[in-house]
Design a protein around this motif. Structure first.
Motif, PDB file in Angstrom:
ATOM      1  N   ARG A 204     -24.013  15.571 -15.540  1.00 57.30           N
ATOM      2  CA  ARG A 204     -22.699  15.750 -15.902  1.00 57.30           C
ATOM      3  C   ARG A 204     -21.808  15.014 -14.836  1.00 57.30           C
ATOM      4  O   ARG A 204     -20.655  15.203 -14.896  1.00 57.30           O
ATOM      5  CB  ARG A 204     -22.388  17.383 -15.427  1.00 57.30           C
ATOM      6  CG  ARG A 204     -22.821  18.217 -16.660  1.00 57.30           C
ATOM      7  CD  ARG A 204     -22.380  17.806 -17.805  1.00 57.30           C
ATOM      8  NE  ARG A 204     -21.112  17.841 -17.958  1.00 57.30           N
ATOM      9  CZ  ARG A 204     -20.317  16.852 -18.891  1.00 57.30           C
ATOM     10  NH1 ARG A 204     -20.941  16.233 -19.629  1.00 57.30           N
ATOM     11  NH2 ARG A 204     -19.190  16.817 -18.745  1.00 57.30           N
ATOM     12  N   ARG A 220     -16.515   3.131 -19.769  1.00 57.99           N
ATOM     13  CA  ARG A 220     -16.559   3.430 -21.302  1.00 57.99           C
ATOM     14  C   ARG A 220     -17.549   4.063 -21.817  1.00 57.99           C
ATOM     15  O   ARG A 220     -17.523   4.937 -22.657  1.00 57.99           O
ATOM     16  CB  ARG A 220     -16.670   1.908 -21.877  1.00 57.99           C
ATOM     17  CG  ARG A 220     -15.280   1.049 -21.752  1.00 57.99           C
ATOM     18  CD  ARG A 220     -15.445  -0.030 -22.666  1.00 57.99           C
ATOM     19  NE  ARG A 220     -16.112  -1.061 -22.261  1.00 57.99           N
ATOM     20  CZ  ARG A 220     -15.722  -1.937 -21.353  1.00 57.99           C
ATOM     21  NH1 ARG A 220     -14.665  -2.162 -20.829  1.00 57.99           N
ATOM     22  NH2 ARG A 220     -16.784  -2.911 -20.797  1.00 57.99           N
ATOM     23  N   ALA A 223     -17.039   8.019 -21.070  1.00 58.51           N
ATOM     24  CA  ALA A 223     -16.237   8.560 -21.888  1.00 58.51           C
ATOM     25  C   ALA A 223     -16.745   9.114 -23.088  1.00 58.51           C
ATOM     26  O   ALA A 223     -16.142   9.880 -23.683  1.00 58.51           O
ATOM     27  CB  ALA A 223     -15.115   7.313 -22.158  1.00 58.51           C
ATOM     28  N   ASP A 224     -17.678   8.630 -23.640  1.00 61.48           N
ATOM     29  CA  ASP A 224     -18.335   9.227 -24.868  1.00 61.48           C
ATOM     30  C   ASP A 224     -18.944  10.684 -24.627  1.00 61.48           C
ATOM     31  O   ASP A 224     -18.732  11.566 -25.566  1.00 61.48           O
ATOM     32  CB  ASP A 224     -19.768   8.272 -25.347  1.00 61.48           C
ATOM     33  CG  ASP A 224     -19.320   6.996 -25.783  1.00 61.48           C
ATOM     34  OD1 ASP A 224     -18.187   6.659 -26.240  1.00 61.48           O
ATOM     35  OD2 ASP A 224     -20.414   6.369 -25.721  1.00 61.48           O
ATOM     36  N   ARG A 225     -19.012  10.994 -23.569  1.00 55.71           N
ATOM     37  CA  ARG A 225     -19.568  12.435 -23.336  1.00 55.71           C
ATOM     38  C   ARG A 225     -18.351  13.032 -22.374  1.00 55.71           C
ATOM     39  O   ARG A 225     -18.618  14.314 -22.086  1.00 55.71           O
ATOM     40  CB  ARG A 225     -20.953  12.523 -22.837  1.00 55.71           C
ATOM     41  CG  ARG A 225     -21.912  12.491 -23.868  1.00 55.71           C
ATOM     42  CD  ARG A 225     -23.419  12.913 -23.530  1.00 55.71           C
ATOM     43  NE  ARG A 225     -24.021  12.436 -22.179  1.00 55.71           N
ATOM     44  CZ  ARG A 225     -23.649  13.283 -21.024  1.00 55.71           C
ATOM     45  NH1 ARG A 225     -23.292  14.518 -21.073  1.00 55.71           N
ATOM     46  NH2 ARG A 225     -24.375  12.694 -19.801  1.00 55.71           N
ATOM     47  N   VAL A 226     -17.339  12.333 -21.822  1.00 56.16           N
ATOM     48  CA  VAL A 226     -16.356  13.029 -21.045  1.00 56.16           C
ATOM     49  C   VAL A 226     -17.308  13.190 -19.683  1.00 56.16           C
ATOM     50  O   VAL A 226     -17.157  14.624 -18.940  1.00 56.16           O
ATOM     51  CB  VAL A 226     -15.654  13.923 -21.483  1.00 56.16           C
ATOM     52  CG1 VAL A 226     -14.459  14.307 -20.646  1.00 56.16           C
ATOM     53  CG2 VAL A 226     -15.169  13.682 -22.973  1.00 56.16           C
ATOM     54  N   ASN A 228     -17.850  13.301 -15.952  1.00 55.07           N
ATOM     55  CA  ASN A 228     -17.322  13.360 -14.427  1.00 55.07           C
ATOM     56  C   ASN A 228     -17.479  12.088 -13.912  1.00 55.07           C
ATOM     57  O   ASN A 228     -18.873  11.862 -13.606  1.00 55.07           O
ATOM     58  CB  ASN A 228     -17.522  14.637 -13.780  1.00 55.07           C
ATOM     59  CG  ASN A 228     -16.791  14.694 -12.433  1.00 55.07           C
ATOM     60  OD1 ASN A 228     -16.479  13.768 -11.721  1.00 55.07           O
ATOM     61  ND2 ASN A 228     -16.355  15.737 -12.132  1.00 55.07           N
ATOM     62  N   SER A 229     -16.537  11.165 -13.364  1.00 54.81           N
ATOM     63  CA  SER A 229     -16.860   9.997 -13.102  1.00 54.81           C
ATOM     64  C   SER A 229     -16.114   9.795 -11.619  1.00 54.81           C
ATOM     65  O   SER A 229     -14.858   9.928 -11.575  1.00 54.81           O
ATOM     66  CB  SER A 229     -16.459   8.856 -13.807  1.00 54.81           C
ATOM     67  OG  SER A 229     -17.213   9.174 -15.275  1.00 54.81           O
ATOM     68  N   GLU A 446     -16.694  21.490  -9.669  1.00 58.88           N
ATOM     69  CA  GLU A 446     -15.781  21.919 -10.712  1.00 58.88           C
ATOM     70  C   GLU A 446     -14.778  22.856 -10.355  1.00 58.88           C
ATOM     71  O   GLU A 446     -15.560  23.896  -9.561  1.00 58.88           O
ATOM     72  CB  GLU A 446     -16.473  22.346 -12.083  1.00 58.88           C
ATOM     73  CG  GLU A 446     -17.091  20.902 -12.600  1.00 58.88           C
ATOM     74  CD  GLU A 446     -16.221  20.199 -13.404  1.00 58.88           C
ATOM     75  OE1 GLU A 446     -15.309  20.024 -13.034  1.00 58.88           O
ATOM     76  OE2 GLU A 446     -16.943  19.461 -14.153  1.00 58.88           O
TER      77      GLU A 446
END
Length: 456
Positions: A204, A220, A223-226, A228-229, A446
């Motif tokens: 995650r 990029r 982003a496919d699984r959104v 947290n970066s 989170e």
């Protein structure tokens, strides 16, 4: 399982062989982290703090050994390596203290009838990807907040410098970290391993330090699984000297900002802007200091070690050739040894045009300026915004210039900006998020709030 060699860039000797792990091992590491997460996330903050503080003490107790290891696999001087160990250990101490101060909020809803409880919980399994230039500090700067927040993690160190990461993982185990909470995966297939992590629904969080080009690819994919970066990417740091600056302080700051780790740092001064009124004197003093730098293997007590690879030497050489072709002149250079390692001479150039990309080597291109507005336009005409340095005799002016620079961090009359208690990170193409300080803990958490019915 196959292995790959770890090479001393100062001698080109093979110093160790480590497992060359692949996608299967990457997935197994996630299995372990996912299994360990429920218990670790419920571990009392005080216990997590004690483990981190124990790792801090163990790093200091083993400082000389760790410094020699860093100097051998990375090539930096023993002085730089010892300084890195101390700095890296401080992240464990800082986040040991933050672990027991998780924070939160409580309040009455403005419309009445409810109370709001705000808390922070661990984001989950985190993938941590680190570079070779600071093999201890980049690891602890990510592991520290991840563990403090209650996350488990899978770690991929750079293939050039995996031994330091493995050593730190052993110290964490010695400090009491449970099995599976941290797993280090050594590999030459970075894309395959990290890609497998980003494709895994159990991961995650991705925290990456490295080039902007690779960071874009990972974003990029994330982003496919959104996912947290957090991204700590490239820099192009300006170093400004005003006409009323203390030149002794400016030269001392320039030596740190430019030549720490041989210039192989994302925060390294990359573009020197010296006011025309003091340029000649600054270049003479700075150049004299550069010429005195000893270059060679760490074991010889040298101040500057090799670059990380032959490719790095060719890239820096090409950059200098391009600057000279554009009108720059070499005024000062240190001597390099007649040795097999990847050495490049610390170099000062004047009349240098703008440098669009990181040099990532011991080269200081200097240009002059007279107009502050034009100076700021030139400084900010880059896609990067990580660090900057301003030296001025007028503190208010220095702060004004610093605030006008598009950078996440600005050193005012000092050549060092990194500190575990400060939020490290950049703007524009230099990254997303912050490491260190309370901000670093939040990157692995989170936020959740509970809206509690409150009659009357």
């Amino acid at each position: 399982m196959s292995t790959f060699d770890v090479v001393d860039p100062a001698t080109l000797d093979v110093i160790a062989s480590v497992p060359d792990q692949g996608i299967a091992e990457a997935r197994a590491a996630v299995d372990a982290a996912h299994s360990a997460f429920p218990a670790w996330s419920r571990t009392a903050p005080r216990r997590r703090s004690e483990i981190l503080h124990g790792a801090f003490e163990l790093m200091l107790h083993n400082r000389e050994e760790l410094a020699r290891l860093i100097a051998t696999e990375n090539g930096k001087s023993l002085t730089d390596a010892a300084g890195e160990v101390t700095y890296a250990a401080e992240f464990f101490r800082w986040f040991a203290e933050e672990a027991v101060r998780p924070g939160g909020d409580y309040g009455e809803a403005p419309a009445g009838g409810a109370r709001t409880l705000v808390g922070h919980r661990p984001v989950g399994v985190a993938a941590l990807v680190t570079p070779w230039n600071f093999p201890a500090a980049m690891i602890t700067r990510k592991i520290g907040p991840a563990l403090a927040a209650g996350c488990t993690a899978v770690v991929k160190p750079a293939a050039e410098t995996p031994l330091t990461a493995l050593a730190i993982a052993r110290l964490l185990t010695e400090a009491g970290l449970p099995d599976g909470v941290i797993t280090v995966v050594t590999t030459t297939d970075a894309a395959g391993v990290v890609g497998a992590w980003l494709d895994d629904a159990r991961v995650r969080k991705i925290s990456f330090t490295g080039s902007t080009a690779v960071g874009r690819v990972l974003l990029r994919h994330a982003a496919d699984r959104v996912v947290n970066s957090s991204m700590e990417l490239g820099g192009n740091a300006p170093f400004v000297v005003t006409e009323d600056a203390d030149l002794d302080a400016a030269v001392a700051g320039a030596m740190i900002a430019k030549f720490r780790n041989g210039g192989q740092a994302c925060t390294a001064a990359n573009r020197f802007f010296v006011h025309a009124d003091v340029a000649e004197e600054f270049v003479a003093r700075f150049g004299a200091a550069v010429e005195k730098l000893s270059v060679g293997p760490a074991r010889d007590g040298s101040a500057i070690g090799p670059l990380i690879s032959d490719n790095a030497v060719r890239r820096v050489s090409r950059t200098v050739d391009e600057l000279i072709a554009a009108g720059a002149r070499i005024t000062h250079r240190a001597q390099v040894p007649d040795a097999a390692g990847h050495f490049y001479p610390p170099t000062v150039l004047v009349d240098a045009p703008a440098v669009p990309e990181e040099i990532f080597g011991p080269v200081a291109p200097i240009t002059t300026w007279t107009d502050e507005a034009a100076l700021l336009d030139e400084i900010n005409a880059t896609e990067y915004g990580l660090a900057a340095y301003v030296f001025s005799g007028d503190l208010r002016r220095a702060i004004r210039i610093g605030e006008a620079i598009d950078a996440g961090m600005v050193g005012i009359n000092r050549g060092l900006v990194s500190d575990p208690s400060a939020p490290f990170g950049g703007v524009k193409q230099s990254g997303l998020g912050r490491e260190g300080a309370r901000d670093g803990l939040r990157e692995f958490q989170e936020t959740q709030y509970l809206s509690v019915e409150w009659p009357g």
